[in-house]
Scaffold this active site. Structure first.
Site, PDB file in Angstrom:
ATOM      1  CD  GLN A 127     -24.579 -44.915   3.757  1.00 11.47           C
ATOM      2  OE1 GLN A 127     -24.126 -45.689   2.786  1.00 11.47           O
ATOM      3  NE2 GLN A 127     -23.679 -44.268   4.662  1.00 11.47           N
TER       4      GLN A 127
ATOM      5  CB  ALA B  71     -21.928 -40.807   3.871  1.00 11.31           C
TER       6      ALA B  71
ATOM      7  CB  SER C 212     -23.709 -42.499   1.041  1.00  9.51           C
ATOM      8  OG  SER C 212     -22.781 -43.470   0.611  1.00  9.51           O
TER       9      SER C 212
ATOM     10  CG  HIS D 228     -21.198 -46.695  -1.157  1.00 10.29           C
ATOM     11  ND1 HIS D 228     -20.857 -47.479  -2.024  1.00 10.29           N
ATOM     12  CD2 HIS D 228     -20.429 -46.037  -0.166  1.00 10.29           C
ATOM     13  CE1 HIS D 228     -19.563 -47.549  -1.412  1.00 10.29           C
ATOM     14  NE2 HIS D 228     -19.255 -46.797  -0.383  1.00 10.29           N
TER      15      HIS D 228
ATOM     16  CG  ASP E 254     -16.673 -49.054   0.003  1.00 14.55           C
ATOM     17  OD1 ASP E 254     -16.360 -47.840  -0.359  1.00 14.55           O
ATOM     18  OD2 ASP E 254     -17.677 -49.159   0.992  1.00 14.55           O
TER      19      ASP E 254
ATOM     20  CD  GLU F  65     -14.172 -44.389   3.576  1.00 15.10           C
ATOM     21  OE1 GLU F  65     -14.577 -44.481   2.558  1.00 15.10           O
ATOM     22  OE2 GLU F  65     -14.757 -44.021   4.619  1.00 15.10           O
TER      23      GLU F  65
ATOM     24  CG  HIS G 149     -15.506 -44.660  -1.231  1.00 18.40           C
ATOM     25  ND1 HIS G 149     -16.572 -44.797  -0.687  1.00 18.40           N
ATOM     26  CD2 HIS G 149     -15.297 -43.622  -2.275  1.00 18.40           C
ATOM     27  CE1 HIS G 149     -17.451 -43.985  -1.321  1.00 18.40           C
ATOM     28  NE2 HIS G 149     -16.851 -43.363  -2.128  1.00 18.40           N
TER      29      HIS G 149
HETATM   30 ZN   LIG Z   1     -17.379 -46.445   0.212  1.00 23.91          ZN
END
Ligand SMILES: [Zn+2]
Length: 273
Positions: free
Chosen positions: A160, A181, A186, A188, A195, A244, A247
């Site tokens: 990230q 982010a 994040s 993630h 995503d 987004e 996401h």
């Molecule tokens: Zn994402």
């Protein structure tokens, strides 16, 4: 009546009068004494009552306070029911809130990461519970005629960091903040985000994905499998990120459904930012 009898009569009357007066005097004194005692008793009672009242007041005060608190307590409880408590501390929880104001430790790595066994632009991982749910979502999409593809799931703090730096190079800090982010901020890194893309947008991550049938399918059905579109259109001021449509964030079916039905973002749903 003879004089002798008259005298006797007068003496008798006088004696009787004296007795009556004596009785009256005795009764009056007795009555006054009784009144005194009663007044005294009353006074004593008043003092006791006052004392009791004071004591009661003292004892009642905290009770009354606690009663007031008890009456007031349901209000925040009800509020809690409407706006849930945001989970910002249990990183392993599937409802952990991560955003620009709530970060996670650089060292955090989910213990149950698995490689996602779905069409994907690259090999990627998620926490097992989210990966299993994503398979169900992709199967439902496939049954409806839509082919989805994974793009990016779990990302480490280091990955990230590189991604954020790459975005800063291209868009500058302000631009990068909208689309990427900072490390530690994040979803993630939680292993609970994916995503998703499709052939209709060249397997890229584009806003236009939101208007494709695949993007529409995700928007309308992801919650049934425990996912929300985390950064919806028109909510940038709240989420801090641009729209987004790709996401997805896993939250479990119950929370995802509540958020979907509320039309709120995760921040709005938890009443936090
Ligand atoms: Zn994402």
């Amino acid at each position: 009546m003879r004089i002798k009898d008259k005298k006797r009569f007068i003496i008798a009357c006088g004696g009787l009068a004296a007795i009556v007066i004596l009785v009256i005097v005795v009764l009056t004194i007795g009555f006054m004494n009784n009144n005194k005692t009663q007044t005294s008793a009353n006074n004593k009672q008043n003092v006791e009552t006052t004392t009791v009242q004071t004591t009661t007041a003292k004892e009642t005060a905290p009770v009354s306070n606690s009663q007031t608190v008890a009456v007031e307590q349901p209000v925040p409880v009800e509020t809690k029911d409407d706006t849930k408590n945001a989970n910002t501390t249990s990183t392993d929880s599937i409802t952990m809130l991560v955003n620009k104001n709530h970060s996670i430790a650089a060292s955090y790595v989910p213990a149950d990461l698995v490689t996602v066994n779905l069409p994907s632009t690259r090999e990627t991982q998620m926490r097992s519970v989210a990966a299993e749910a994503l398979v169900k979502l992709f199967n439902a999409a496939s049954s409806a005629g839509y082919d989805l593809s994974c793009c990016s799931g779990y990302r480490s703090y280091e990955t990230q960091s590189e991604l954020y730096a790459w975005n800063v190079d291209i868009y500058g800090v302000d631009g990068a903040e909208l689309v990427s982010a900072r490390p530690g901020m994040s979803e993630h890194q939680l292993g609970l985000a994916m995503d998703v893309t499709s052939a209709t947008v060249g397997f890229d991550l584009l806003e236009s994905f939101g208007s494709t049938p695949e993007g529409q399918f995700l928007k309308d059905n992801a919650y049934k499998y425990g996912f929300i579109v985390r950064y919806p259109q028109g909510k940038t001021e709240i989420t801090g990120y641009a729209y987004e449509p790709w996401h997805l964030r896993y939250l479990g079916v119950d929370v995802a459904t509540e958020i979907y039905n509320s039309g709120k973002t995760m921040e709005e749903y938890y009443g936090t930012n």
